[in-house]
Write a protein that holds these residues in place. Sequence first.
Motif, mmCIF file in Angstrom:
data_model
loop_
_atom_site.group_PDB
_atom_site.id
_atom_site.type_symbol
_atom_site.label_atom_id
_atom_site.label_comp_id
_atom_site.label_asym_id
_atom_site.label_seq_id
_atom_site.Cartn_x
_atom_site.Cartn_y
_atom_site.Cartn_z
ATOM 1 N N LEU A 159 -5.022 -18.693 -5.281
ATOM 2 C CA LEU A 159 -5.035 -17.737 -4.172
ATOM 3 C C LEU A 159 -3.822 -16.807 -4.230
ATOM 4 N N VAL A 160 -2.674 -17.354 -4.602
ATOM 5 C CA VAL A 160 -1.478 -16.509 -4.709
ATOM 6 C C VAL A 160 -1.638 -15.515 -5.862
ATOM 7 N N VAL A 161 -2.241 -15.967 -6.963
ATOM 8 C CA VAL A 161 -2.495 -15.048 -8.085
ATOM 9 C C VAL A 161 -3.421 -13.920 -7.652
ATOM 10 N N VAL A 162 -4.398 -14.244 -6.806
ATOM 11 C CA VAL A 162 -5.279 -13.204 -6.265
ATOM 12 C C VAL A 162 -4.469 -12.196 -5.447
ATOM 13 N N SER A 163 -3.473 -12.685 -4.711
ATOM 14 C CA SER A 163 -2.603 -11.765 -3.962
ATOM 15 C C SER A 163 -1.863 -10.828 -4.910
ATOM 16 N N PHE A 164 -1.392 -11.361 -6.030
ATOM 17 C CA PHE A 164 -0.707 -10.514 -7.008
ATOM 18 C C PHE A 164 -1.651 -9.463 -7.588
ATOM 19 N N ILE A 165 -2.894 -9.863 -7.822
ATOM 20 C CA ILE A 165 -3.870 -8.913 -8.359
ATOM 21 C C ILE A 165 -4.178 -7.819 -7.344
ATOM 22 N N ILE A 166 -4.260 -8.204 -6.075
ATOM 23 C CA ILE A 166 -4.550 -7.216 -5.026
ATOM 24 C C ILE A 166 -3.426 -6.190 -4.929
ATOM 25 N N THR A 167 -2.191 -6.617 -5.146
ATOM 26 C CA THR A 167 -1.068 -5.671 -5.069
ATOM 27 C C THR A 167 -1.102 -4.634 -6.185
ATOM 28 N N LEU A 168 -1.939 -4.851 -7.205
ATOM 29 C CA LEU A 168 -2.069 -3.859 -8.275
ATOM 30 C C LEU A 168 -2.917 -2.668 -7.854
ATOM 31 N N MET A 169 -3.588 -2.788 -6.719
ATOM 32 C CA MET A 169 -4.381 -1.674 -6.205
ATOM 33 C C MET A 169 -3.468 -0.526 -5.780
ATOM 34 N N SER A 170 -4.050 0.652 -5.641
ATOM 35 C CA SER A 170 -3.277 1.823 -5.247
ATOM 36 C C SER A 170 -2.594 1.592 -3.906
ATOM 37 N N ALA A 171 -1.366 2.081 -3.795
ATOM 38 C CA ALA A 171 -0.585 1.828 -2.584
ATOM 39 C C ALA A 171 -1.190 2.469 -1.350
ATOM 40 N N ASP A 172 -1.948 3.561 -1.499
ATOM 41 C CA ASP A 172 -2.536 4.231 -0.340
ATOM 42 C C ASP A 172 -3.941 3.749 -0.038
#
Length: 473
Positions: free
Chosen positions: A243-256
């Motif tokens: 689940l934490v790795v999924v959080s890291f992957i989500i942060t790769l999305m565009s900041a806006d």
Amino acid sequence: MFKKIIILIFSLLSLSNANEEEKELSNYLFENYDKTTRPIKNYNEPVIVEMGLGVQTLESFNQKEESLALNIWVRSNWNDNNLAWGNYSNLTFLSVNTDDIWTPDIELLNAASKPEIYTLKGGVNLYDTGDLMYSKPGIYKYACSLNLKRFPFDTQNCTMIFGNWVYSNKYVFLKPYDEEDKQVDILSSFSHSEWKIDKVEIRTRNETRDCCPDDEYHTLYYSFLLKRFPHYYKISMGMTITLVVVSFIITLMSADNVSRTGTAVFIPLTILALQLTIADKIPIVGYFTLMDQFFLCCFITSMLCSIESGLVFALITTKSPWFFKLIDKLGICKTELEDNQENDGEEEFEDVINHLSKTQSDSEINNNSENIKMKPIVRSNSYNEVIGMRQRTISPKIEIEELKTEELNENKFVGSDVYKVINFDDKRLNLTAREREIDDKIFNFVIYLDNTIRLLLPIVFFSYIIYIFSFEN
């Protein structure tokens, strides 16, 4: 056939004689026997009792109550001079009832409940020398104080304390067997789904009691080192790490992207639910266990991802004038741009277009000089009303096409002479040049900070997780 009958008759006769001999021996031994007195000739000498344990199974380990139940055989040996028959009989062994003889009062001193003695018809082995061997099987439940600092990679030390309840060392001296293999015997069939006996330590100690401060009691301590099988907990830990790795992957999305924050905020809640499933299995302690540190690390990391995503989105999308005024007053973004330079962007754009128009090849200008009349650059009303041109580098190659002569409506342009330079709903259209300058600097800083967190947060997280799993060995 006749021979078989004769053999059977002699066997029955010998069995009858044996039974008669046992009866005669039993009557001889217990004719004047007193089971209330210690079986010793000299009153000042203690009865030496040797003791050992045979461990069968681990019945239960209630971690919330901090109690352990073992199925064991308590074995003890001692000598009773009053029951030795020597050459009186040819028999060397006799089975006697515990209710008919003197037995040592060995008790589990730290028992959590009354032992469950499950023998239906127990007995004691009596030999011609007066030696007795008593094996008492039962389920013994006793208190076991847990040390969960390294949970779930922990090893618990659960100690059984055996001693005489009434007799002090003056009367009964309790000690473990001299042979080490008899002191604690763990059956090869011993197994448990969560625990295994890693080691057994035996200690003896002379203790005094409040009732009899002048007497000493020899007490035996059997310490069972139980090592936990962490496979069940490692599965939960693996799912939480995912689940934490999924959080890291989500942060790769565009900041806006607003979906980045909306998705990441649900992951800490899932981690909290996983932690609650394990919390019911262990007692409440006043310190942090490894599992607590693990879940806390995962929860904080996922929360940081959610908070950071929300703050980044808010900083790069907010176009509030009071926010820019606050930043300007604080002097965070120092620029040379003044408020009276609001029209610089428009003038710069026109200078670039005019410069590019003048640099066209002479051949193209001469061939079209009679038929082409350059028209001024036309911009939309939204552009004319509010200066919205971002400070972007314009490509040096801009093709100037022939303007068509169609009529232009009031709010609509038809032709290839209109170039889209900014979205019509861009909030930057309402900003002054000074605010746009501050906005660009904030945007660049936030993106740099976002990229830094994307890199450092996983490194710190996995380093701490590796540290936690190092306690497994």
